[in-house]
Scaffold this motif. Structure first.
Motif, PDB file in Angstrom:
ATOM      1  N   LEU A   6      71.893  42.582 122.536  1.00 27.92           N
ATOM      2  CA  LEU A   6      71.127  43.734 122.787  1.00 27.92           C
ATOM      3  C   LEU A   6      70.002  43.549 123.622  1.00 27.92           C
ATOM      4  N   GLY A   7      69.912  44.436 124.788  1.00 31.56           N
ATOM      5  CA  GLY A   7      69.265  44.203 126.116  1.00 31.56           C
ATOM      6  C   GLY A   7      68.144  45.039 126.420  1.00 31.56           C
ATOM      7  N   GLY A   8      67.812  45.243 127.535  1.00 33.04           N
ATOM      8  CA  GLY A   8      66.989  46.133 128.095  1.00 33.04           C
ATOM      9  C   GLY A   8      65.826  45.286 128.649  1.00 33.04           C
ATOM     10  N   LEU A  29      77.038  43.812 126.609  1.00 30.94           N
ATOM     11  CA  LEU A  29      75.663  44.221 126.684  1.00 30.94           C
ATOM     12  C   LEU A  29      75.370  45.838 126.031  1.00 30.94           C
ATOM     13  N   SER A  30      74.523  45.687 125.203  1.00 30.27           N
ATOM     14  CA  SER A  30      73.949  46.784 124.588  1.00 30.27           C
ATOM     15  C   SER A  30      72.654  47.491 125.158  1.00 30.27           C
ATOM     16  N   LEU A  31      72.761  48.790 125.642  1.00 34.52           N
ATOM     17  CA  LEU A  31      71.296  49.111 125.949  1.00 34.52           C
ATOM     18  C   LEU A  31      70.984  50.404 125.150  1.00 34.52           C
ATOM     19  N   GLY A  33      69.603  53.215 126.242  1.00 33.63           N
ATOM     20  CA  GLY A  33      69.804  54.262 127.153  1.00 33.63           C
ATOM     21  C   GLY A  33      68.582  54.993 127.668  1.00 33.63           C
ATOM     22  N   ARG A  34      67.366  54.432 127.552  1.00 35.62           N
ATOM     23  CA  ARG A  34      66.338  54.883 128.042  1.00 35.62           C
ATOM     24  C   ARG A  34      66.189  54.930 129.533  1.00 35.62           C
ATOM     25  N   THR A  35      66.672  53.937 130.087  1.00 30.33           N
ATOM     26  CA  THR A  35      66.366  53.983 131.468  1.00 30.33           C
ATOM     27  C   THR A  35      67.804  54.617 132.230  1.00 30.33           C
ATOM     28  N   GLY A  49      71.869  54.226 120.467  1.00 32.40           N
ATOM     29  CA  GLY A  49      71.838  53.773 119.258  1.00 32.40           C
ATOM     30  C   GLY A  49      73.270  53.316 118.470  1.00 32.40           C
ATOM     31  N   PHE A  50      72.941  52.464 117.458  1.00 32.34           N
ATOM     32  CA  PHE A  50      74.074  52.414 116.525  1.00 32.34           C
ATOM     33  C   PHE A  50      74.295  53.199 115.293  1.00 32.34           C
ATOM     34  N   GLY A  51      72.992  53.895 115.185  1.00 38.47           N
ATOM     35  CA  GLY A  51      72.950  54.711 113.800  1.00 38.47           C
ATOM     36  C   GLY A  51      72.309  53.543 112.816  1.00 38.47           C
ATOM     37  N   GLY A  52      71.248  53.092 112.987  1.00 34.48           N
ATOM     38  CA  GLY A  52      70.520  52.095 111.956  1.00 34.48           C
ATOM     39  C   GLY A  52      71.183  50.712 111.565  1.00 34.48           C
ATOM     40  N   VAL A  53      70.680  50.073 110.688  1.00 33.48           N
ATOM     41  CA  VAL A  53      71.227  49.153 110.069  1.00 33.48           C
ATOM     42  C   VAL A  53      72.769  48.967 109.769  1.00 33.48           C
ATOM     43  N   THR A  72      65.931  41.984 123.187  1.00 31.34           N
ATOM     44  CA  THR A  72      65.398  43.233 123.336  1.00 31.34           C
ATOM     45  C   THR A  72      63.783  42.706 123.570  1.00 31.34           C
ATOM     46  N   HIS A  73      63.010  43.780 124.060  1.00 31.02           N
ATOM     47  CA  HIS A  73      61.531  43.639 124.385  1.00 31.02           C
ATOM     48  C   HIS A  73      60.822  43.284 123.175  1.00 31.02           C
ATOM     49  N   PRO A  74      60.103  42.451 123.156  1.00 25.48           N
ATOM     50  CA  PRO A  74      59.144  41.997 122.079  1.00 25.48           C
ATOM     51  C   PRO A  74      58.385  43.139 121.289  1.00 25.48           C
ATOM     52  N   PHE A  75      58.308  44.407 122.184  1.00 26.87           N
ATOM     53  CA  PHE A  75      57.650  45.845 121.366  1.00 26.87           C
ATOM     54  C   PHE A  75      58.913  46.466 120.983  1.00 26.87           C
ATOM     55  N   ALA A  76      59.971  46.053 121.078  1.00 27.63           N
ATOM     56  CA  ALA A  76      61.031  46.871 120.581  1.00 27.63           C
ATOM     57  C   ALA A  76      61.508  46.437 119.140  1.00 27.63           C
ATOM     58  N   ALA A  77      60.608  46.861 118.315  1.00 30.16           N
ATOM     59  CA  ALA A  77      60.455  46.369 116.971  1.00 30.16           C
ATOM     60  C   ALA A  77      61.479  46.611 115.983  1.00 30.16           C
ATOM     61  N   GLN A  78      61.799  48.124 116.171  1.00 32.13           N
ATOM     62  CA  GLN A  78      62.775  48.825 115.092  1.00 32.13           C
ATOM     63  C   GLN A  78      64.236  48.096 115.454  1.00 32.13           C
ATOM     64  N   ILE A  79      64.562  47.976 116.709  1.00 33.57           N
ATOM     65  CA  ILE A  79      66.062  47.426 117.026  1.00 33.57           C
ATOM     66  C   ILE A  79      66.121  45.969 116.453  1.00 33.57           C
ATOM     67  N   SER A  80      65.023  45.127 116.674  1.00 30.81           N
ATOM     68  CA  SER A  80      65.163  43.881 116.081  1.00 30.81           C
ATOM     69  C   SER A  80      64.924  43.836 114.394  1.00 30.81           C
ATOM     70  N   THR A 195      47.699  47.349 129.056  1.00 31.09           N
ATOM     71  CA  THR A 195      48.936  46.657 128.820  1.00 31.09           C
ATOM     72  C   THR A 195      49.179  46.232 127.666  1.00 31.09           C
ATOM     73  N   LYS A 196      50.682  46.201 127.113  1.00 31.53           N
ATOM     74  CA  LYS A 196      51.211  45.405 125.998  1.00 31.53           C
ATOM     75  C   LYS A 196      51.105  43.805 126.314  1.00 31.53           C
ATOM     76  N   ASN A 197      51.077  43.154 125.313  1.00 35.42           N
ATOM     77  CA  ASN A 197      51.361  41.744 125.336  1.00 35.42           C
ATOM     78  C   ASN A 197      52.883  41.448 125.207  1.00 35.42           C
TER      79      ASN A 197
HETATM   80  P1  NAP Z   1      63.152  50.359 119.051  1.00 38.69           P
HETATM   81  O1  NAP Z   1      61.983  51.185 119.016  1.00 38.69           O
HETATM   82  O2  NAP Z   1      63.045  49.098 118.495  1.00 38.69           O
HETATM   83  O3  NAP Z   1      64.318  50.954 118.748  1.00 38.69           O
HETATM   84  C1  NAP Z   1      64.704  52.284 118.227  1.00 38.69           C
HETATM   85  C2  NAP Z   1      65.995  52.638 118.231  1.00 38.69           C
HETATM   86  O4  NAP Z   1      66.850  52.546 119.514  1.00 38.69           O
HETATM   87  C3  NAP Z   1      66.834  51.679 117.367  1.00 38.69           C
HETATM   88  O5  NAP Z   1      66.692  51.526 115.987  1.00 38.69           O
HETATM   89  C4  NAP Z   1      68.156  51.922 117.958  1.00 38.69           C
HETATM   90  O6  NAP Z   1      68.831  52.881 117.496  1.00 38.69           O
HETATM   91  C5  NAP Z   1      67.996  52.129 119.528  1.00 38.69           C
HETATM   92  N1  NAP Z   1      68.050  50.792 120.336  1.00 38.69           N
HETATM   93  C6  NAP Z   1      66.777  50.142 120.798  1.00 38.69           C
HETATM   94  N2  NAP Z   1      67.197  49.131 121.467  1.00 38.69           N
HETATM   95  C7  NAP Z   1      68.672  49.234 121.670  1.00 38.69           C
HETATM   96  C8  NAP Z   1      69.626  48.473 122.489  1.00 38.69           C
HETATM   97  N3  NAP Z   1      69.547  47.310 122.930  1.00 38.69           N
HETATM   98  N4  NAP Z   1      71.043  48.831 122.024  1.00 38.69           N
HETATM   99  C9  NAP Z   1      71.463  49.902 121.138  1.00 38.69           C
HETATM  100  N5  NAP Z   1      70.547  50.679 120.741  1.00 38.69           N
HETATM  101  C10 NAP Z   1      69.051  50.375 120.831  1.00 38.69           C
HETATM  102  O7  NAP Z   1      63.308  50.375 120.753  1.00 38.69           O
HETATM  103  P2  NAP Z   1      62.282  50.850 121.997  1.00 38.69           P
HETATM  104  O8  NAP Z   1      61.081  50.081 121.868  1.00 38.69           O
HETATM  105  O9  NAP Z   1      62.335  52.352 122.117  1.00 38.69           O
HETATM  106  O10 NAP Z   1      63.102  49.932 123.175  1.00 38.69           O
HETATM  107  C11 NAP Z   1      64.362  50.502 123.771  1.00 38.69           C
HETATM  108  C12 NAP Z   1      64.992  49.832 124.630  1.00 38.69           C
HETATM  109  O11 NAP Z   1      64.213  49.617 125.844  1.00 38.69           O
HETATM  110  C13 NAP Z   1      65.092  48.344 124.197  1.00 38.69           C
HETATM  111  O12 NAP Z   1      66.590  47.951 124.635  1.00 38.69           O
HETATM  112  C14 NAP Z   1      64.045  47.471 124.787  1.00 38.69           C
HETATM  113  O13 NAP Z   1      64.718  46.036 124.940  1.00 38.69           O
HETATM  114  C15 NAP Z   1      63.785  48.243 126.025  1.00 38.69           C
HETATM  115  N6  NAP Z   1      62.465  47.868 126.222  1.00 38.69           N
HETATM  116  C16 NAP Z   1      61.490  48.355 125.551  1.00 38.69           C
HETATM  117  C17 NAP Z   1      60.010  48.056 125.564  1.00 38.69           C
HETATM  118  C18 NAP Z   1      58.882  48.317 124.785  1.00 38.69           C
HETATM  119  O14 NAP Z   1      57.701  48.449 125.041  1.00 38.69           O
HETATM  120  N7  NAP Z   1      59.175  49.019 123.726  1.00 38.69           N
HETATM  121  C19 NAP Z   1      59.771  47.697 127.078  1.00 38.69           C
HETATM  122  C20 NAP Z   1      60.848  47.299 128.059  1.00 38.69           C
HETATM  123  C21 NAP Z   1      61.949  47.463 127.503  1.00 38.69           C
HETATM  124  P3  NAP Z   1      69.969  52.941 116.185  1.00 38.69           P
HETATM  125  O15 NAP Z   1      68.966  52.865 115.026  1.00 38.69           O
HETATM  126  O16 NAP Z   1      70.540  54.308 116.135  1.00 38.69           O
HETATM  127  O17 NAP Z   1      70.824  51.786 116.372  1.00 38.69           O
END
Ligand code: NAP
Length: 252
Positions: A6-8, A29-31, A33-35, A49-53, A72-80, A195-197
Motif C-alpha cells: 500500500l503506497g503513496g 503497488l497500490s495507490l 489515485g489522488r496523484t 480504493g478497495f471498497g473498505g475492509v 502509506t503516509h502516517p496521516f493516511a489513517a483510514q487505509i491503515s 505542516t503535518k508531523n
Molecule cells: P485515507 O484517508 O487513509 O484513505 C481513504 C481511502 O482511500 C481508503 O479507505 C481507501 O479506500 C483509499 N486508499 C488510501 N490509500 C490507498 C492505497 N494506497 N491504495 C488503495 N486505496 C487507498 O488516505 P489519504 O490520507 O487520503 O491518502 C491517500 C493516499 O495518499 C495514500 O496512498 C497515502 O499514502 C498518500 N498520502 C497521504 C498523505 C496525507 O497527508 N494523508 C500525504 C502523502 C501521501 P477504500 O476504503 O475504498 O479501500
C-alpha cells in the motif's frame, strides 16, 4: 509469493524498486489515485480504493496475497486501519512502515495541534503571512480564516474552489534543501508555517529554515496508528519480508 504494497510514499516506492528485481516475489503497488501523475516504479501498480475492509480482505484472498506491507503516509489513517482489519480477516502477515516523527529542537517555535481545524485556530485573529505545506486535500478549513495570506505548496495543484481567496500556489516535489527553504521563507515574508508531523528527511529542511529565522511552526500531530508490527523505513520492511518469504517457502 504475492506481495501487496500500500503506497503513496517514498518508502513504498523504495520497497517497490527493491522488489522489482526480486525473483522470489510478485509485488503489486497500490495507490489511492489522488496523484494524477505518480512516479511509478517498475512493478505492476493498481489505482483506487478497495471498497473498505471487506473489499481489501477480498482482494487479499482472491489474489493469494501472502504478505501485506502498509507503506502509506502516517496521516493516511483510514487505509491503515482497514489494512490491519483486512489482514486479520484474511490471515495475511502484515507490517506497517511508520517513519519516525519529527521532534522539536532547541530554538524551535512549535505550536502542536491535534488536527487541521485546530491549526486554523492556532493562526489566530491577526493577519499573517502563512506557508501551508499540508498537501492539497485539507485546505478548505483555511477559508474560515481569510484574513491571513496563504502560500500553498504541494505536489499537484489544489482544487481552486477549496482555496482561501488570498491563497497563492506553488508546485514542488521534495526533497527540499535548507538554504532554498530559507530563501523562500525570507522572500515571501512568511510569519507562520503549517505542516503535518509527517517525519522523514525529504521535507524536514523547512523546519530547520523556520528555526533559523525564528518563524513559528504550527505542527499538526499524527493520528493514532493502528496496532501491529511496525518498522521505521523501507529497509525494515524488506528485512521483515525476507523473514516472511523464508517462512512461506518452508510452509510454516
Ligand atoms: P485515507 O484517508 O487513509 O484513505 C481513504 C481511502 O482511500 C481508503 O479507505 C481507501 O479506500 C483509499 N486508499 C488510501 N490509500 C490507498 C492505497 N494506497 N491504495 C488503495 N486505496 C487507498 O488516505 P489519504 O490520507 O487520503 O491518502 C491517500 C493516499 O495518499 C495514500 O496512498 C497515502 O499514502 C498518500 N498520502 C497521504 C498523505 C496525507 O497527508 N494523508 C500525504 C502523502 C501521501 P477504500 O476504503 O475504498 O479501500
Amino acid at each position: 509469493m504475492e506481495v501487496l504494497i500500500l503506497g503513496g510514499t517514498t518508502e513504498a516506492s523504495a520497497i517497490a524498486r527493491a522488489l522489482a528485481g526480486d525473483a522470489r516475489v510478485r509485488a503489486m503497488l497500490s495507490l489511492a489515485g489522488r496523484t494524477r501523475a505518480p512516479v511509478l516504479p517498475a512493478i505492476p501498480a493498481r489505482r483506487g480504493g478497495f471498497g473498505g475492509v471487506d473489499g481489501l480482505a477480498a482482494y487479499l484472498r482472491t489474489h493469494d496475497v501472502a504478505a501485506l506491507i502498509d507503506a502509506t503516509h502516517p496521516f493516511a489513517a483510514q487505509i491503515s486501519r482497514n489494512a490491519v482489519a483486512a489482514a486479520t480477516i484474511a490471515g495475511v502477515p502484515m507490517v506497517s512502515v511508520l517513519r519516525p516523527q519529527w521532534t522539536a529542537c532547541p530554538g524551535d517555535r512549535w505550536t502542536t495541534v491535534a488536527d487541521i481545524p485546530a491549526a486554523v485556530q492556532a493562526l489566530g485573529a491577526t493577519p499573517r503571512r502563512v506557508f501551508l505545506t499540508i498537501g492539497q486535500q485539507e485546505l478548505a478549513p483555511f477559508s474560515l480564516a481569510p484574513w491571513h495570506s496563504y502560500l500553498i505548496r504541494s505536489v499537484e495543484p489544489p482544487d481552486p474552489a477549496l482555496l482561501p481567496a488570498t491563497a497563492r500556489y506553488i508546485a514542488a516535489r521534495g526533497p527540499f534543501h535548507e538554504d532554498e527553504e530559507r530563501r523562500l521563507l525570507e522572500r515571501e515574508g512568511i510569519e507562520a508555517l503549517v505542516t503535518k508531523n509527517s517525519g522523514g528527511a525529504a521535507t524536514a529542511p523547512k523546519l530547520a529554515a523556520a528555526r533559523a529565522l525564528g518563524i513559528e511552526v504550527v505542527m499538526v500531530a499524527r493520528p493514532i496508528a493502528p496496532p501491529g508490527e511496525t518498522v521505521p523505513d523501507a529497509a525494515g520492511a524488506l528485512a521483515w519480508l525476507d523473514h516472511v518469504v523464508s517462512t512461506w517457502k518452508r510452509g510454516v
